[in-house]
Design a protein around this motif. Structure first.
Motif, short mmCIF file in Angstrom:
data_model
loop_
_atom_site.label_atom_id
_atom_site.label_comp_id
_atom_site.label_asym_id
_atom_site.label_seq_id
_atom_site.Cartn_x
_atom_site.Cartn_y
_atom_site.Cartn_z
N ARG A 17 -8.86 4.00 7.30
CA ARG A 17 -8.51 5.09 6.55
C ARG A 17 -10.14 5.81 6.34
O ARG A 17 -10.73 5.51 5.73
CB ARG A 17 -7.87 5.12 5.54
CG ARG A 17 -7.41 6.23 4.77
CD ARG A 17 -6.80 6.35 3.32
NE ARG A 17 -7.78 5.80 2.47
CZ ARG A 17 -8.50 7.10 1.73
NH1 ARG A 17 -8.36 8.44 2.21
NH2 ARG A 17 -9.51 6.66 0.79
N GLU A 67 -12.51 3.23 5.11
CA GLU A 67 -11.58 1.91 4.60
C GLU A 67 -11.43 1.06 5.76
O GLU A 67 -10.99 1.67 6.84
CB GLU A 67 -10.36 1.99 3.73
CG GLU A 67 -10.93 2.92 2.31
CD GLU A 67 -9.64 3.16 1.43
OE1 GLU A 67 -9.53 2.79 0.11
OE2 GLU A 67 -8.65 3.63 1.98
N LEU A 96 -3.03 1.89 7.12
CA LEU A 96 -3.40 0.60 6.61
C LEU A 96 -2.18 -0.15 6.32
O LEU A 96 -1.93 -1.50 6.80
CB LEU A 96 -4.34 0.73 5.48
CG LEU A 96 -5.53 1.29 5.75
CD1 LEU A 96 -6.36 1.32 4.27
CD2 LEU A 96 -6.30 0.49 6.76
N LEU A 132 -12.95 -0.59 0.44
CA LEU A 132 -12.11 0.21 -0.32
C LEU A 132 -12.53 1.31 -0.95
O LEU A 132 -13.76 0.97 -1.77
CB LEU A 132 -11.36 -0.82 -1.11
CG LEU A 132 -10.29 -1.78 -0.31
CD1 LEU A 132 -9.81 -2.78 -1.21
CD2 LEU A 132 -9.24 -1.06 0.64
N TYR A 165 -5.19 9.09 -2.98
CA TYR A 165 -5.02 7.65 -3.35
C TYR A 165 -4.00 7.45 -4.26
O TYR A 165 -3.63 8.06 -5.14
CB TYR A 165 -6.10 7.29 -3.58
CG TYR A 165 -6.34 5.68 -4.23
CD1 TYR A 165 -6.29 4.78 -3.38
CD2 TYR A 165 -6.32 5.52 -5.44
CE1 TYR A 165 -6.17 3.26 -3.87
CE2 TYR A 165 -6.26 4.13 -5.92
CZ TYR A 165 -6.33 3.27 -5.05
OH TYR A 165 -6.17 1.54 -5.54
N SER A 183 -9.21 -2.48 7.60
CA SER A 183 -8.39 -3.57 7.53
C SER A 183 -8.18 -4.40 8.49
O SER A 183 -8.57 -3.89 9.66
CB SER A 183 -6.99 -3.02 7.00
OG SER A 183 -6.24 -2.43 8.25
N ASP A 209 -5.16 6.15 8.21
CA ASP A 209 -4.13 6.10 7.16
C ASP A 209 -3.20 5.16 7.46
O ASP A 209 -2.72 4.80 6.37
CB ASP A 209 -3.73 7.66 6.81
CG ASP A 209 -4.48 8.45 6.59
OD1 ASP A 209 -5.99 8.52 6.40
OD2 ASP A 209 -4.17 9.86 6.07
N GLN A 258 -3.06 5.42 2.05
CA GLN A 258 -3.19 4.26 2.96
C GLN A 258 -2.08 3.96 3.59
O GLN A 258 -1.83 3.00 4.37
CB GLN A 258 -3.71 3.13 2.09
CG GLN A 258 -4.92 3.25 1.32
CD GLN A 258 -5.41 2.27 0.29
OE1 GLN A 258 -4.32 1.50 -0.68
NE2 GLN A 258 -6.52 1.87 0.40
N LEU A 291 0.92 -1.18 0.04
CA LEU A 291 -0.16 0.10 0.02
C LEU A 291 0.87 1.31 0.02
O LEU A 291 2.02 1.17 0.48
CB LEU A 291 -1.01 0.10 1.30
CG LEU A 291 -1.89 -1.25 1.30
CD1 LEU A 291 -2.86 -1.07 2.65
CD2 LEU A 291 -2.95 -1.14 0.12
#
Length: 672
Positions: free
Chosen positions: A451, A478, A146, A508, A113, A480, A144, A96, A92
């Motif tokens: 994120r 987002e 991730l 996502l 992104y 994870s 952020d 991210q 990533l």
């Protein structure tokens, strides 16, 4: 009175204290603070953390801050242009991946992104230390993270114990074919209760010359100047105050692939600028629950200007985006018991975005003012509270933590109207390490990350890369879930680590093609929470020290990503990559050889296939051999490098410009 390492939110400083000296600092001199918000021996951190200190940077003289990360285990650096550099961690990058400067968020409301250039707004010559914590960070540092956290610590002035003194240095660096001309000067004052440091850097980069078949890549060169200042005051035996300023400006930074592939006469960033001011108060107390307290107030200003005009065109487009960020953070380190300590705190950040666009007719001189890339006056609030707990018993140690993050995002757009959303996230982490003995450790961790959508996600209107983006009104964070199992060891001659990780990604935020729509020849996209996927991978590193001063090391990393929604590979997944390094240091001189490599990447998402920076069929693999040497006299230090000895023509996956060909650089530094 003993001295201990006291860590606040923004670095390592030495203050006298009444507490006992940290035993972990004695066991291993290398101390990291990013992953746990406290000082810990690197071997005892239950995550993989890579480091690059000031000595490493001095020896290898990376051209930019992103390039300083090239070759670290599990870090892959993409370069959209010569003035950029976007690190990938756990597959990533961009928004991210969280970047901190002296503990302060560099990520703001307009972080894009995918690959971006913002890490390159940190002057490489101002850096004292860099740390990369992989697969963790949302609980410790917020939105952020991730893929992980990159923390940059700038240089620290030092106090004097035997009277006032002045010191300084002047440095010059040259690279063949005019590819680099750099000058840096530093002055430091050291007193018993006050220390100060001021540095100035001026740089000119010529067009980048590639390998055997590429040659000069024009336009790619640009100019840069930066200065930084830091003052430290010892207010008492237990309390210190740090005041710092950082400024960097890059001018006329071309986006090479736009000019070469997309019919632009001019496509450049001008300026790319960042300014950071902060004040940090640290105190070490006698009360167990307030053993260390750190409070930081900051103001960060980021400006990105863009200029573009097509070949045979008559209209120059000039855009300007400015983000002002106010921050206030507080961290408290508590000693709950002999085997239980904790870090708890709050973080408050508020962004305000200004965005404008002027279309200038070069024939008539008329100026037409239009909506900028983002809604002008957009606001982004980021507020969180966290608590991290560090536990030890017998041969086990554990990390447990949680963070509640609340966001307040508001913008007004001609197509969306007034939009206000308040997303939130509650995340936790847990890590367990088993200490087989003092040299061998096994660890496992589970953590979830997030994120939050930002202004770039919600409000973008205009050309981005090879597409045209339109705003969207409602997005969710987002998310994870990361699981990891690893092993670390360190002996007198041999050390290393290996890990396997699996990261699940949900909600996502991806660009979705608007069927049939086209603006100025560009396909139209909008961002939506539409996809889920996963990334798994393996990383390993090994270092061997057979003789005093001699070290041979190597690392390798592999990532595999799959988009479950679209049933295709995740976008921009780096190929297998790594480095082999051999170095020898003997008192006043050193020499080292480096072999960087990457495999072919032909597992491509549809978006990769549509990206004009990626060759048809995928990015070829490559191998690059570099040599470095240095010599230290009394007050003079010489360093030199021979890069890409075999003149390999190569490109890191997803980049818009090829890597440097066979070249030589020299550096001389005078100290006084």
């Amino acid at each position: 009175m003993k001295r201990i390492v006291v860590t606040g939110l923004m670095g390592l400083v030495m203050w006298p204290a009444l507490a006992q000296e940290d035993s972990t600092a004695r066991e291993l001199s290398e101390v990291v603070i990013t992953s746990q918000r406290k000082s810990s021996a690197l071997l005892k951190v239950p995550y993989l953390v890579e480091t690059a200190g000031s000595k490493y940077i001095s020896v290898y003289q990376p051209r930019t801050t992103p390039e300083a990360l090239q070759g670290l285990n599990g870090v892959f650096v993409q370069k959209t242009n010569h003035g950029g550099g976007s690190p990938f961690v756990r597959g990533l990058t961009g928004n991210q991946l969280l970047i901190l400067v002296d503990g302060i968020r560099l990520n703001n409301a307009t972080f894009r992104y995918g690959p971006n250039q913002y890490l390159n707004t940190i002057d490489a010559f101002s850096i004292g230390r860099m740390e990369v914590a992989k697969g963790t960070g949302s609980v410790q540092y917020g939105s952020d993270a991730l893929g992980g956290v990159i923390q940059v610590f700038t240089k620290e002035p030092e106090f004097s114990v035997d009277g006032n003194r002045w010191s300084g240095s002047a440095m010059g660096k040259l690279m063949s074919t005019g590819m680099e001309q750099t000058g840096r000067g530093e002055v430091q004052y050291s007193g018993k209760n006050m220390a100060a440091m001021v540095g100035v850097t001026v740089r000119h980069f010529g067009d980048l010359v590639g390998g055997d078949t590429t040659g000069m890549q024009s336009p790619s060169g640009y100019d840069e100047h930066a200065w930084d200042a830091k003052l430290k005051f010892k207010l008492s035996d237990h309390t210190g105050l740090t005041i710092a300023h950082q400024f960097l400006r890059q001018s006329y930074v071309p986006v090479y692939h736009k000019v070469v592939l997309e019919n632009f006469r001019i496509n450049e960033t001008d300026p790319q600028q960042r300014m950071l001011n902060y004040a940090k108060l640290e105190t070490a107390g006698k009360h167990a629950m307030l053993r260390q307290v750190s409070i930081t107030a900051s103001w960060q200003n980021s400006i990105e200007g863009r200029a573009s005009i097509k070949n045979n065109g008559s209209t120059m487009r000039r855009e300007r985006d400015e983000v002002n960020t106010l921050g206030l953070t507080a961290d408290i380190y508590s000693v709950v018991s002999k085997r239980w300590t904790a870090n708890s705190g709050v973080e408050l950040y508020h962004d305000r975005v200004s965005s404008s666009r002027n279309d200038i007719n070069e024939l008539t001189g008329s100026v037409k003012s239009l909506r900028g890339l983002y809604p002008d006056g957009a606001k982004y609030g980021n507020y969180s509270i966290y608590s991290l707990h560090h536990l030890e018993w017998n041969r086990f140690s554990a990390e447990l933590g949680a963070r509640l993050n609340i966001f307040n995002i508001s913008l007004t757009d001609t197509s969306l109207g007034e939009v206000s959303i308040q997303p939130s996230a509650l995340v936790g982490n847990a890590a367990l390490m088993y200490h087989i003995d003092k040299n061998h450790k096994i660890f496992t961790s589970v953590s979830n990350g997030y994120r939050a959508p930002n202004v770039d996600d919600m409000g973008t209107l205009g050309i981005v890369d090879f597409r045209y983006e339109v705003p969207t009104a409602s997005l969710r964070p987002e998310k994870s879930m990361n699981a990891e199992l690893g092993y670390k060891f360190q002996t007198a001659k041999l050390s290393g680590a290996a890990t396997f990780f699996y990261m699940k990604l949900n909600d996502l935020i991806t660009r979705v093609r608007m069927a049939g729509d086209s603006i100025n020849g560009y396909p139209v996209y909008r961002k939506e929470n539409t996809q889920e996927g996963y990334i798994w991978g393996m990383e390993a590193t090994l270092a061997y020290r057979p003789l005093s001063g001699l070290q041979v090391s190597g690392n390798i990393a592999y990532n595999y990503g799959e988009n479950k929604t679209s049933k295709e590979p995740m976008r921009r997944i780096p190929p297998v990559h790594g480095r082999v390094l051999a170095s020898y240091t003997k008192s006043a001189w050193h020499v080292s050889g480096e072999w960087l490599y990457a495999g072919k990447q032909d597992r491509l998402a549809q978006g990769d296939k549509e990206d004009n920076r990626i060759p048809a069929g995928g990015t070829p693999g490559w191998k690059v051999l570099n040599l470095y040497a240095g010599l230290q006299f009394k007050s003079i230090r010489l360093n030199a490098g021979l890069q890409n000895i075999l003149n390999e023509d190569y490109r890191t996956h997803g980049s818009g410009i090829n890597g440097v060909g066979r070249s030589v650089w020299t550096n001389i530094q005078f100290s006084f």
